[in-house]
Design an enzyme around this catalytic site. Structure first.
Site, PDB file in Angstrom:
ATOM      1  N   GLN A  81       1.538   7.831  -3.053  1.00  0.00           N
ATOM      2  CA  GLN A  81       0.131   8.206  -3.132  1.00  0.00           C
ATOM      3  C   GLN A  81      -0.107   9.703  -2.979  1.00  0.00           C
ATOM      4  O   GLN A  81      -1.143  10.220  -3.413  1.00  0.00           O
ATOM      5  CB  GLN A  81      -0.661   7.434  -2.080  1.00  0.00           C
ATOM      6  N   CYS A 120      -4.411  11.523   4.599  1.00  0.00           N
ATOM      7  CA  CYS A 120      -4.305  12.950   4.278  1.00  0.00           C
ATOM      8  C   CYS A 120      -5.657  13.650   4.289  1.00  0.00           C
ATOM      9  O   CYS A 120      -6.395  13.651   3.294  1.00  0.00           O
ATOM     10  CB  CYS A 120      -3.630  13.175   2.940  1.00  0.00           C
ATOM     11  N   GLY A 140       5.859   3.545   5.598  1.00  0.00           N
ATOM     12  CA  GLY A 140       6.391   3.257   6.918  1.00  0.00           C
ATOM     13  C   GLY A 140       7.235   1.997   6.944  1.00  0.00           C
ATOM     14  O   GLY A 140       8.331   1.973   7.521  1.00  0.00           O
ATOM     15  N   CYS A 162       0.425  18.795   5.548  1.00  0.00           N
ATOM     16  CA  CYS A 162      -0.565  18.617   4.492  1.00  0.00           C
ATOM     17  C   CYS A 162      -0.443  19.771   3.510  1.00  0.00           C
ATOM     18  O   CYS A 162      -0.916  20.883   3.790  1.00  0.00           O
ATOM     19  CB  CYS A 162      -1.976  18.569   5.082  1.00  0.00           C
ATOM     20  N   LYS A 218      -2.885  11.447   9.038  1.00  0.00           N
ATOM     21  CA  LYS A 218      -2.182  10.297   8.483  1.00  0.00           C
ATOM     22  C   LYS A 218      -1.560  10.660   7.138  1.00  0.00           C
ATOM     23  O   LYS A 218      -2.224  10.605   6.102  1.00  0.00           O
ATOM     24  CB  LYS A 218      -3.153   9.120   8.366  1.00  0.00           C
ATOM     25  N   THR A 219      -0.280  11.030   7.163  1.00  0.00           N
ATOM     26  CA  THR A 219       0.428  11.481   5.970  1.00  0.00           C
ATOM     27  C   THR A 219       1.834  10.886   5.919  1.00  0.00           C
ATOM     28  O   THR A 219       2.351  10.391   6.921  1.00  0.00           O
ATOM     29  CB  THR A 219       0.560  13.018   5.939  1.00  0.00           C
ATOM     30  N   ALA A 220       2.471  10.977   4.755  1.00  0.00           N
ATOM     31  CA  ALA A 220       3.854  10.539   4.628  1.00  0.00           C
ATOM     32  C   ALA A 220       4.773  11.394   5.490  1.00  0.00           C
ATOM     33  O   ALA A 220       5.785  10.915   6.008  1.00  0.00           O
ATOM     34  CB  ALA A 220       4.295  10.605   3.165  1.00  0.00           C
ATOM     35  N   ALA A 221       4.422  12.666   5.651  1.00  0.00           N
ATOM     36  CA  ALA A 221       5.224  13.563   6.490  1.00  0.00           C
ATOM     37  C   ALA A 221       5.213  13.099   7.936  1.00  0.00           C
ATOM     38  O   ALA A 221       6.234  13.172   8.643  1.00  0.00           O
ATOM     39  CB  ALA A 221       4.683  14.986   6.380  1.00  0.00           C
ATOM     40  N   GLU A 279       4.921  -8.312   2.468  1.00  0.00           N
ATOM     41  CA  GLU A 279       4.138  -7.387   1.642  1.00  0.00           C
ATOM     42  C   GLU A 279       3.686  -8.119   0.384  1.00  0.00           C
ATOM     43  O   GLU A 279       4.517  -8.651  -0.354  1.00  0.00           O
ATOM     44  CB  GLU A 279       4.969  -6.163   1.268  1.00  0.00           C
ATOM     45  N   ASP A 289      -0.273   4.999   9.228  1.00  0.00           N
ATOM     46  CA  ASP A 289      -1.724   5.120   9.191  1.00  0.00           C
ATOM     47  C   ASP A 289      -2.473   4.071   9.999  1.00  0.00           C
ATOM     48  O   ASP A 289      -3.598   4.310  10.428  1.00  0.00           O
ATOM     49  CB  ASP A 289      -2.212   5.047   7.738  1.00  0.00           C
TER      50      ASP A 289
END
Length: 448
Positions: free
Chosen positions: A78, A197, A49, A377, A342-345, A70, A334
Site C-alpha cells: 500500500q 501513514c 505484519g 514516512c 502506522k507504517t510498514a517501516a 486471512e 496498525d
C-alpha cells in the site's frame, strides 16, 4: 504358490481401495471434530505484519505449526499507492496473489476471523472453524470507514472528482481526476482518527501541485489542505519544513477541519470545526477532492473487549508488543495502540522485537527486547524530490543517513520509488528485515 500370491495381491488392492474410499468420505465429512484445528502459533491477518512474523516463526517452530487466518486473495504494497495516484507507478506493481506471499510451511485458512476467545486460546472464523493456539499474533491492520462520512460512499461511485488513494477500489480514480482538473478548488483531507501513514494525505497533494505546475494549470487551481489536526505534522523538525513548503507553494492549510459530509450534486464538502464548543461547520466547494477516510481497528477486534483499550485498539505494551493481560498474545502494526505512526517501516522494527520476545516466552522466559517507536514516512514532495522523515516515540528524530533528511532530496525519492519496494517483497515479507537500525549505527559511527 502363484495362485496364493495372486489372491494376496488382489486382497491388498481391495484393502487399499476401501481405505482410500474411507479417507475420501472423511475428507468431505461435515460431522465430528473436523471443524477444529490446533497450532503452536496462530497469526490473524495476512498484511505486512502478519506475513512477515509468520515467515519468522515457521522457521522456528517448523512446518505445519503456524496457521494464518486471512480472507483476501491479494496482498498489496500500500505504501506505493501515493505514486499510483500521482501517475508515477502502475497499480499492478503494488500487488501479488496472497498465496504467493504465504510463507512456505504455513497453513492458510482463507476466511475471516469473527471471534476471539483469549481465555480458551481460540479464534473462530466466519465459516465456523475454531482454531486452538498456544501463541497468538494479531496483525489485522486498519479498517477503512468511508461510510462514516455522509455521502462519501455514493460520491466515490458517481463523482469522478471525488477520489481516495486508500482503497484498491478507488486509487485508480485519482490520476485521471487530476488530469482532468483545469481550474477551481482542490481539497485534500485528513480525518480525526488514527490513519495509515500520517504523511500520505499530504504526499498526493504535493504531487498534484507539481503536476499542475508542470502542465501550466497551477495558477488556475486553489489548493486546500483541510486537516482535523492542529499541526501539519507531528514531529517538529519535519513540521517546520512542511510549513515552509506549503507557504512557498501557495497551499492553504486549514487546521482542525474534519470532513463529515460530501454532497456530490452540489459539489460541496462539509467540515466540522474541532475544538469549538459551538459545533460550527463550514462548507467548501470542490472541483477535485482527495479524501482520507476515517479509520479504526477492525470491528471484530474492537468488539473483543478483553483484548482492546478504550479506543478499540489492541492493548499491548508499547515496548515489548506483548498484550497487557494475556502473556501468550502479541500484536504488531496498525491494529495496536502503540503510539507511533502506522507504517510498514514501523512494522519492520516491531517485527524483530516481537520475534525475540515471543521466542523468550516460548522458552519459559520473560520479554526483554524493547521497541523504540521507530517509524518512517517518506514525504514525497514532487515527482523528483522527497523528505525522508524517520522518528521514534515522542517525536525523537532517528535519521539513518548522515545528511539532513528534512531537506527535499532526489536520492530519497529514488529510495522510496525503487529500493523500498524491493526490500518489502524480497526481504521483509520473508522475515529478513528489521528496519535500518543496523545501518543507522554504521553511518553514525555506532551512535544510536
Amino acid at each position: 504358490m502363484a495362485l496364493q500370491s495372486g489372491r494376496r495381491l488382489l486382497g491388498l488392492k481391495f484393502v487399499r481401495r476401501i481405505i482410500a474410499q474411507e479417507n475420501e468420505i472423511a475428507m468431505f465429512s461435515t460431522t465430528g471434530p473436523t471443524n477444529a484445528k490446533s497450532c503452536k502459533v496462530l497469526v490473524v491477518g495476512g498484511g505486512t505484519g502478519g506475513i512477515s512474523t509468520a515467515a519468522r516463526f515457521v522457521k522456528k517452530v517448523g512446518k505445519g505449526n503456524v496457521i494464518i487466518i486471512e480472507p483476501t486473495d491479494t496482498h498489496y504494497y500500500q505504501a506505493m499507492w501515493t505514486l499510483v495516484g500521482g501517475g508515477a507507478k502502475k497499480f499492478t506493481d503494488t500487488s501479488k496473489p496472497m498465496k504467493s506471499v504465504i510463507p512456505s510451511g504455513c497453513n492458510w485458512i482463507q476466511d475471516k476471523a469473527v471471534k476471539f476467545d483469549p481465555e480458551n486460546n481460540t479464534v473462530t472464523t466466519e465459516g465456523g472453524e475454531t482454531v486452538n493456539y498456544e501463541y497468538l499474533i494479531i496483525g489485522m491492520g486498519l479498517q477503512l470507514n468511508f461510510e462514516n462520512v455522509k455521502g462519501l460512499v455514493d460520491a466515490l461511485k458517481t463523482d469522478p472528482n471525488v477520489v481516495s488513494n486508500y482503497s484498491p477500489n478507488t486509487v485508480n480514480k485519482t490520476f485521471p481526476a487530476l488530469q482532468n482538473l483545469k481550474n477551481g478548488e482542490a481539497i485534500f483531507t485528513f480525518p480525526s482518527t488514527p490513519i495509515k501513514c500520517a504523511g500520505a494525505p499530504q504526499k498526493i497533494m504535493y504531487l498534484a501541485d507539481d503536476y499542475l505546475r508542470k502542465n501550466g494549470r497551477r495558477d488556475n487551481v486553489h489548493i486546500n489542505f483541510n486537516t482535523a489536526l492542529g499541526v501539519i505534522f507531528g514531529v517538529p523538525k519535519y513540521a517546520e519544513r512542511l510549513r515552509e513548503l506549503v507557504s512557498k507553494r501557495n497551499i492553504t492549510v486549514n487546521y482542525t477541519h474534519n470532513l463529515t459530509a460530501i454532497d456530490a450534486d452540489k459539489k460541496e464538502a462539509v467540515f466540522e470545526i474541532l475544538g469549538n464548543d459551538k459545533k460550527e461547520t463550514k462548507s467548501f466547494k470542490y472541483d477535485f477532492i482527495h479524501v482520507t477516510p476515517p479509520m479504526s481497528a477492525p470491528d471484530v477486534l474492537r468488539n473483543s473487549n478483553r483484548l482492546v483499550d478504550s479506543t478499540g485498539f489492541l492493548d499491548v505494551n508499547k515496548e515489548t508488543l506483548q498484550h497487557v493481560k494475556y502473556k501468550n498474545i502479541f500484536g504488531i502494526g496498525d491494529c495496536t495502540n502503540i503510539p507511533t505512526s502506522k507504517t510498514a517501516a514501523a512494522i519492520a522494527a516491531q517485527n524483530g522485537v516481537l520475534y525475540k520476545n515471543l521466542s523468550l516466552v516460548m522458552e519459559g522466559g520473560n520479554v526483554s527486547s524493547k521497541y523504540d517507536g521507530y517509524t518512517s514516512c517518506p514525504l514525497v514532495t514532487s515527482y523528483e524530490r522527497c523528505i525522508l522523515a524517520e522518528f521514534g516515540f515522542d517525536g525523537k528524530v532517528m535519521e539513518t543517513f548522515p545528511v539532513d533528511q528534512g531537506k527535499e532530496r532526489r536520492s530519497m525519492l529514488l529510495l522510496k520509488k525503487h529500493v523500498m519496494p524491493t526490500i518489502y517483497w524480497e526481504a521483509m515479507l520473508r522475515g529478513y528485515w528489521n528496519g535500518p537500525g543496523v545501518f543507522r549505527k554504521l553511518m553514525h559511527f555506532g551512535k544510536s
